[in-house]
Structure formats: structure tokens, C-alpha cells
Motif scaffolding. Sequence first.
Motif, PDB file in Angstrom:
ATOM      1  N   ARG A  96       6.070 -22.058  10.647  1.00  0.00           N
ATOM      2  CA  ARG A  96       6.811 -21.265   9.671  1.00  0.00           C
ATOM      3  C   ARG A  96       6.991 -19.841  10.190  1.00  0.00           C
ATOM      4  NH1 ARG A  96       7.523 -24.013   5.618  1.00  0.00           N
ATOM      5  NH2 ARG A  96       5.728 -25.403   5.712  1.00  0.00           N
ATOM      6  N   GLY A  97       8.182 -19.314  10.012  1.00  0.00           N
ATOM      7  CA  GLY A  97       8.400 -17.916  10.386  1.00  0.00           C
ATOM      8  C   GLY A  97       8.813 -17.704  11.832  1.00  0.00           C
ATOM      9  N   ILE A  98       8.914 -18.779  12.601  1.00  0.00           N
ATOM     10  CA  ILE A  98       9.266 -18.632  14.014  1.00  0.00           C
ATOM     11  C   ILE A  98      10.779 -18.485  14.188  1.00  0.00           C
ATOM     12  CG2 ILE A  98       9.533 -21.080  14.660  1.00  0.00           C
ATOM     13  CD1 ILE A  98       7.472 -18.589  16.693  1.00  0.00           C
ATOM     14  N   GLY A  99      11.544 -18.855  13.160  1.00  0.00           N
ATOM     15  CA  GLY A  99      12.996 -18.640  13.216  1.00  0.00           C
ATOM     16  C   GLY A  99      13.850 -19.893  13.236  1.00  0.00           C
ATOM     17  N   LYS A 100      13.302 -21.037  12.812  1.00  0.00           N
ATOM     18  CA  LYS A 100      14.069 -22.282  12.855  1.00  0.00           C
ATOM     19  C   LYS A 100      15.309 -22.214  11.967  1.00  0.00           C
ATOM     20  CE  LYS A 100      10.523 -24.608  11.384  1.00  0.00           C
ATOM     21  NZ  LYS A 100       9.606 -23.460  11.304  1.00  0.00           N
ATOM     22  N   THR A 101      15.102 -21.817  10.706  1.00  0.00           N
ATOM     23  CA  THR A 101      16.227 -21.808   9.769  1.00  0.00           C
ATOM     24  C   THR A 101      17.306 -20.831  10.230  1.00  0.00           C
ATOM     25  OG1 THR A 101      14.753 -22.439   7.971  1.00  0.00           O
ATOM     26  CG2 THR A 101      16.858 -21.485   7.336  1.00  0.00           C
TER      27      THR A 101
ATOM     28  N   ILE B  27      17.547 -31.859  13.164  1.00  0.00           N
ATOM     29  CA  ILE B  27      16.431 -31.864  12.228  1.00  0.00           C
ATOM     30  C   ILE B  27      15.467 -30.747  12.578  1.00  0.00           C
ATOM     31  CG2 ILE B  27      14.403 -33.227  11.550  1.00  0.00           C
ATOM     32  CD1 ILE B  27      16.080 -35.722  11.937  1.00  0.00           C
ATOM     33  N   ALA B  28      14.982 -30.044  11.573  1.00  0.00           N
ATOM     34  CA  ALA B  28      13.978 -29.010  11.856  1.00  0.00           C
ATOM     35  C   ALA B  28      12.795 -29.157  10.924  1.00  0.00           C
ATOM     36  CB  ALA B  28      14.583 -27.622  11.713  1.00  0.00           C
TER      37      ALA B  28
ATOM     38  N   LEU C 140      12.890 -29.915  20.693  1.00  0.00           N
ATOM     39  CA  LEU C 140      12.772 -28.540  21.200  1.00  0.00           C
ATOM     40  C   LEU C 140      11.771 -27.758  20.367  1.00  0.00           C
ATOM     41  CD1 LEU C 140      16.583 -27.742  21.544  1.00  0.00           C
ATOM     42  CD2 LEU C 140      14.956 -27.880  23.454  1.00  0.00           C
ATOM     43  N   ARG C 141      10.777 -27.210  21.046  1.00  0.00           N
ATOM     44  CA  ARG C 141       9.835 -26.356  20.328  1.00  0.00           C
ATOM     45  C   ARG C 141      10.391 -24.939  20.335  1.00  0.00           C
ATOM     46  NH1 ARG C 141       5.445 -23.116  21.289  1.00  0.00           N
ATOM     47  NH2 ARG C 141       5.701 -23.290  23.541  1.00  0.00           N
ATOM     48  N   VAL C 142      10.412 -24.297  19.185  1.00  0.00           N
ATOM     49  CA  VAL C 142      10.887 -22.906  19.138  1.00  0.00           C
ATOM     50  C   VAL C 142       9.711 -22.021  19.541  1.00  0.00           C
ATOM     51  CG1 VAL C 142      11.903 -21.096  17.721  1.00  0.00           C
ATOM     52  CG2 VAL C 142      12.430 -23.498  17.246  1.00  0.00           C
TER      53      VAL C 142
END
Length: 448
Positions: free
Chosen positions: A108-113, A236-237, A260-262
Motif C-alpha cells: 500500500r502506498g507504493i503508487g499502484k493506483t 490487475i493490481a 511486475l513488482r512496483v
Amino acid sequence: MNWFSSLFGKREGDADQGGTASAEIALAPPPPASERGRGLPRFRGMAADQLGVGTRRHDRVRLNLRRAFTPARPIMDPAMLAGRTDLLRTMIRAIEDQYLHLVLFGPRGIGKTSILHVLSGIARESRYLVRYISCGERTSFDPLFRSVMVDIPLLFHARYDPASAEIEEGLSFADLLDESPLTVDRASELFSQVAGTRLLIVLDEFDRAGEADFRQSVAELIKNVSDRGSQVQLVIAGVAQNLTEIITHVPSIRRNILGLRVPNMTQDGIAELISNGQHASGMTFTSKALQLINLTALGLPYLASLVGQHAGFAALDRSSTTIDHADVHRGISQVLAHLDLRIAPDVRQRMEQAIRDGHERTLSRLAQVALANSFLLPRAEIARELNSGSNAGLGNATETLERMSKVYRLITPSVVHVADAYAFVDDGIALYLWVRMISQDAACRDAA
Ligand SMILES: Nc1ncnc2c1ncn2[C@@H]1O[C@H](COP(=O)(O)OP(=O)(O)O)[C@@H](O)[C@H]1O
Ligand SMILES: [Mg+2]
């Protein structure tokens, strides 16, 4: 005096007169409108967020600052997305050239959305049909994919003549469905009829979808549309650390998916985030301020955005539009208070006990490892961290992990398939402990 009268009946300067005075207070005439609510905090601007002719410069900057750093909201404006160019390029190539489905994962918070929103915008510019959906506990296959069908005009159906009445009428793929529940097979069949465009279905927060069947159905759908060479792709995220969590159901789809890992952002990425915010707010960060933000953020855009915004408010509170390193300190204290509120009370108690028992430094180090490793605590990393130079004497990794998991129940063996790793029982603890250490270190340095 009950909570209601203590909040609304009492005015500043009134002494609390106890029970006997309550009738008198209740009967007193209401204060004039201009005095009502005096002493209570107020919003600083109007909801319309519009700048009137008379808006003071500082109010204007404050408003811009709120738009420049949005830690509670994903980035929507591509110009504000920092440091993700390479990742976006990889995603676009995989979608466009390789017809792969994507799974984006990271904490959470890494920037996916934010990445998904910007990707969606870029795809729409190339005339892709894009449907973004944020999954929730009650997400299930039929309503979700029915709503996707509504968005595909029949114009893009391989078997309909563009001049046909149905297309003139503006019908969509949804009009081809009957009342019976939409199955994976039916959805796959319809998707294989999409022609003349490409459709991206973006499913964010996939791990939140609670229904067991749902993930299985999506995995089967991916397999079917891949096998049929359809123009439909899924992105998908989720916070799942590991792809297998999402695709365990249908192992054979592995070759159709790119996982892919962010990653945490680089220091340059964080500097770009701050520079974008600087531009948008009209405020300036000194280079020492930027350094301190970078040190605190550990590559997490959420943390950088949160500290950047609070530091900006700290500068504005002293009527300056230049954010210096002392403003960042003040901002960090605010952030700490904010993070504190997010920890569950029972967890907080156990954390305080561990701190009282002398484990604060160890905990801060664990927090740092977690933030740098997608919120995981791999045993090997812990061992390295606890034995490195200034930390020697913090104890051995196994003992530490045992104590923190069994005695204080602050960490737990990780459920994801990363060999020998733990995780904090709540991501908020790692953020809190780390920011707490930074704020104390900064205070010590100032006192020295
Ligand atoms: N690349 C970025 N550039 C600038 N800010 C970002 C970036 N990625 C994330 N953020 C900030 O971090 C916060 C968390 O991002 P978000 O996309 O919601 O993460 P996730 O979906 O992984 O939880 C957002 O509020 C956003 O302001
Ligand atoms: Mg998100």
C-alpha cells in the motif's frame, strides 16, 4: 454537564458550574449567529476551492499546496507522476506488443493506483477502451463484467455491420446478454468478438475482492481470452507480494501474464515528486529540506507526499513560501501524530511495552528494513542490518524475530511465498516507528 452542552453550551471563559447550573444554561437565549461556534476550529477555505478576487496570496498558496501533494489520493494528472517512466514503458510494451495481461503488485502506498490511472489515460489517448474498476469485498463476476459489457459499443462487435440498426441505436455488448448469470464462458465468448479496438480491463485492489470464486473466474477468463487471441487484456493490481497468490488457480496462464513488482522509488524519483509539488504549489524547498524528505521517505511516494505537504503547511504557518529543513522537522512531527492515530490501540500497547523494555532501537531498525523491502522482514536482511556497524549489539536476528513475534506479537511470519520472512502485524507500525526514529534523531541533532 453532558458532552453536548460541554461542547455547545459553554463559551470561552465560562466556569464549569456543575449540575445546578445546567437548567440555566439550557434556557439561555442562543447566541447571535455571528458568535455561534466561536472557539471551534474552522475550515480555512470554501468547498468550491475557487480563488476569489480578494483571496490572499497565502490562501492561494495553501490551496495550491493541497493540490500539489495529495497523500490521501492517487495521482490522476500524468504531469504529477514522478519516477515511473521505465515501469510504464515496460507495461505499455507488454500490453501493446506482447498481448500480455499484467499483474502489478506491491505494498500500500507504493503508487499502484497512481500508475494505473496514468496508464489508463495513456491508453485512451491511443483509442483503447479502458475500464478501471476498484474491487471491494463484495465484488463478484456477474455484475462486474456486465458493467464492462455496457462500456463496449456494438460498433466493436466483429459480426455487426457498422450501418446496422443496433449500432445506430447505440446498443452495447450488454444488450446481447440475457437475465441468466454471466458465466466465464459467455464473457470469454463475447470478448473474443471484440474487433476494431482493444479493451483494457483494469482491476485495482484485486486482493480485496472477498469472494473465493471471483479470483478463480478472473484467472479462467484470462486463460480463455488468451487462448482465443482476443483483443481484451486485463491489468490487475494488488498488495499481494507474490504473483502466485493471484494465479494459483490456473497455473497454465503463467506465460500469458507479466508480473511486475512496483519498487520503492529512487532518490531521483523522490526529488522529482518534490520538484513537481514545488511547481504546482509555487513554494520552494531548500536543498537541505529536500535531503531530509528523501531520507525520511525511503523511496515511498506516500511518505514523501505526506511529509512534503506537512512541511509546506509548517512554512506557511510562519508566513513563508520557502520550505526549509526546520519546516520539514515540524512536518515530520505532524506526520508522526497522524500515523500514530492509525495504529490499533491493542497493537499500540504492545509496541509501547516493547519500547519500555528497551527495544526501541531494534524496532526502528526492523521498521527501516520493512519499508525498504515492500513491508517484508526477510531474516537475511534483518541479520545484516542488526550486525552492521553502528547497530552491533542489537542482538542476533533469530532471537530478535522470536521475541518480537512471540513476546510482543508485533510481527508475524509472512504469509506470502518469500523464503523465511516476517512482516509487521500492521503496516502502520513500520511507518510509525521509522518516522519516530527520524524525528528523534533530528531533535537530538538540533539539541547538539
Ligand atoms: N509516482 C508518483 N509520483 C508522485 N506521487 C505519487 C506517485 N506514486 C504515488 N504517489 C503518492 O503516493 C500516494 C499513494 O499512492 P497510490 O497510487 O494510492 O498507492 P497504492 O495504490 O499502491 O496504495 C498517493 O497519494 C500519491 O499522492
Ligand atoms: Mg491503490
